[in-house]
Design an enzyme around this catalytic site. Sequence first.
Site, PDB file in Angstrom:
ATOM      1  N   GLU A  37       0.843  -1.107   0.017  1.00 49.12           N
ATOM      2  CA  GLU A  37       0.030  -0.058  -0.151  1.00 49.12           C
ATOM      3  C   GLU A  37       0.723   1.200  -0.011  1.00 49.12           C
ATOM      4  O   GLU A  37       1.967   1.377   0.782  1.00 49.12           O
ATOM      5  CB  GLU A  37      -0.768  -0.192   1.474  1.00 49.12           C
ATOM      6  CG  GLU A  37      -1.927   0.953   1.259  1.00 49.12           C
ATOM      7  CD  GLU A  37      -2.570   1.358   2.487  1.00 49.12           C
ATOM      8  OE1 GLU A  37      -2.852   0.363   3.311  1.00 49.12           O
ATOM      9  OE2 GLU A  37      -3.326   2.209   2.496  1.00 49.12           O
ATOM     10  N   ARG A 264       5.131 -13.153   9.574  1.00 46.85           N
ATOM     11  CA  ARG A 264       5.742 -11.741   9.137  1.00 46.85           C
ATOM     12  C   ARG A 264       6.913 -11.699   9.900  1.00 46.85           C
ATOM     13  O   ARG A 264       7.484 -12.621  10.733  1.00 46.85           O
ATOM     14  CB  ARG A 264       5.129 -10.523   9.623  1.00 46.85           C
ATOM     15  CG  ARG A 264       4.603 -10.248  11.184  1.00 46.85           C
ATOM     16  CD  ARG A 264       3.499  -9.221  11.176  1.00 46.85           C
ATOM     17  NE  ARG A 264       3.870  -7.916  10.815  1.00 46.85           N
ATOM     18  CZ  ARG A 264       3.779  -7.187   9.878  1.00 46.85           C
ATOM     19  NH1 ARG A 264       2.431  -7.523   9.223  1.00 46.85           N
ATOM     20  NH2 ARG A 264       4.010  -6.038   9.680  1.00 46.85           N
ATOM     21  N   LYS A 274       4.630   0.014   9.534  1.00 46.87           N
ATOM     22  CA  LYS A 274       4.686   1.232   8.987  1.00 46.87           C
ATOM     23  C   LYS A 274       4.066   2.229   9.844  1.00 46.87           C
ATOM     24  O   LYS A 274       4.345   3.454   9.699  1.00 46.87           O
ATOM     25  CB  LYS A 274       3.835   1.420   7.759  1.00 46.87           C
ATOM     26  CG  LYS A 274       4.682   0.996   6.462  1.00 46.87           C
ATOM     27  CD  LYS A 274       3.870   1.163   5.301  1.00 46.87           C
ATOM     28  CE  LYS A 274       3.271  -0.070   4.748  1.00 46.87           C
ATOM     29  NZ  LYS A 274       2.466  -0.252   3.500  1.00 46.87           N
TER      30      LYS A 274
END
Length: 571
Positions: A37, A264, A274
């Site tokens: 994104e 992850r 983020k």
Amino acid sequence: MTTPDSSQSSDFIRTIISEDLRAKKNDGRLVTRFPPEPNGYLHIGHAKSIFLNFGVASEHQGGICNLRFDDTNPSKEDTKYVEAIKEDVKWLGVDWNDRIFYASDYFDTLYNYAILLIKKSKAYVDSLSAEEIRAYRGTLTEPGKNSPWRDRSIEENLTLFERMRAGEFDEGTHVLRTKIDMASLNMNMRDPTLYRIRKVPHHRTGNKWHIYPMYDFTHCLSDSIEGVTHSLCTLEFQDHRPLYDWVLDELGVENHPQQIEFARLNISYTVLSKRVLHELVDRGNVSGWDDPRMPTLHGLRRRGYTAKSIRSFCDRIGVAKRDAVVDMALLEHSAREDLNHHAPRVMAVLRPLRLVIENYPEDQDEELDAPNHPNDETMGIRKIPFSRILYIEQDDFCETPPKKFFRLAPGREVRLRYAYLITCIGVVKDEQSGKIIELRCTYDPTTRGGSAPDGRKVKATVHWVSSIHSLQAEVRLYDHLFTTPTPKITNDGKDFTSNLNPRSLETLQDARVEPSLKSAVPGTHYQFERHAYFCVDRVDSSDNALVFNRTVALRDTWSKAQQTKTKIAGK
Ligand code: ATP
Ligand code: MG
């Protein structure tokens, strides 16, 4: 902490994919995608996903991987992030060829799919407020309640949805929701939202849209549209998989990709989120997304990490199904291992102490040979100037040395690297502060190159630079961004300051470096002998103002830990 197995060459995802290809599933096609994104810069966790998705595709003939921008939230996204992400992916050495896509290119298609769901009575316009929707949703232990708007007619839903699109309503007044099951044990299946009203221009579609699709609706359909066969994502999407499949099944799409989740990447002493990285930047805790303390690819690169070292780190940690925290020392080890091969060695004195060689003529200087690399002759030899006044490291001298201190001390002889043996014969102190400001020494002219013809030995070798020939430089010493291996962060990602390391950056303004660094090119790597690997800062360094960033120290805590383990295991 995990101890990743460096011999790991395959993983459960690669196994699944190989089996699918062998069974000619998806007609033998393999398509993956990396879907960032564009709302921030990529971090090293994304590198893991990039190497996995592009890597897997490249390992099979005909395999392809798409770079797809998942740009469905215009209020947080920006073209500058799109550009930064492209730059990072390229820097990692990954080539998407012409396979670059944007979810926003599918907005028309997605809108039509939403209409199809309404027509199938599988979606409805809800006019509850956001707060009410939350309250109706129930909890993990209690079922939710149906919205009073759930039974609107298909016609009414179609009209309202069309009016939402046309921009007739304010934000927050209506949403389009699926009609699944408000009592589902999986909260994600309790009539999740498909579209919300946002009166914000989009960085690619401008003012065309007043409604934007949600991630869960967009992602599965984008995958399907692009012919993706294996949709690899991180574990937090496991609970979203039923929704991923529900949307595709209800719409009866031709291509139904398989979502597979993997753990992850987490690394100790830093944060790979983020949201938190954004906060650090916005609050000025760091100088920007490319601050060398940041785990972003921009930050790591500026710090001096090479793409190769990041790739080898990702290879080492492998891909697993369970979340874990990888030791930062392993990332540092990967950098050191790569830089050790190709970073030229130079001498730099970070905290200078003046040293005068009394028996060296005042008007004399000379050039000494120094290899650029101890094990690689092809890297050549350079000349370093030597003269009567030098700088050595303050730490390399001790007036009253403790037992195991073998470096310079009054009356003691040591070697100056690539130069001569010297003996300290005196110390000059500042009268007021009593601080040592200069050492007085003699040198033995017969020891040029560093060894004595009579075979006498010294216990230490110290590095140095010539006072008049050396250059002033700024040196930035970086340490962990956080003081604890697993920083505590509140759920909203806003509070983490208690664990921030106040000493994550120490700047030395008066370092002295050897003259060969005069035109050091930004981005070049060096080993400052006996110190660490450094990189010429890409942003602030110039011919007139040299700035070096410490990439990683020479001491290797990772391999040390590995050696100890092997020893214990071998006992
Ligand atoms: P963050 O949680 O850091 O904000 P994100 O998941 O929101 O990251 P995206 O831009 O949506 O960021 O991520 C793009 C891809 O990278 C996704 O497929 C995501 O699963 C993957 N990814 C993100 N963070 C990690 C990580 N730490 N380790 C491995 N893959 C990751
Ligand atoms: Mg995401």
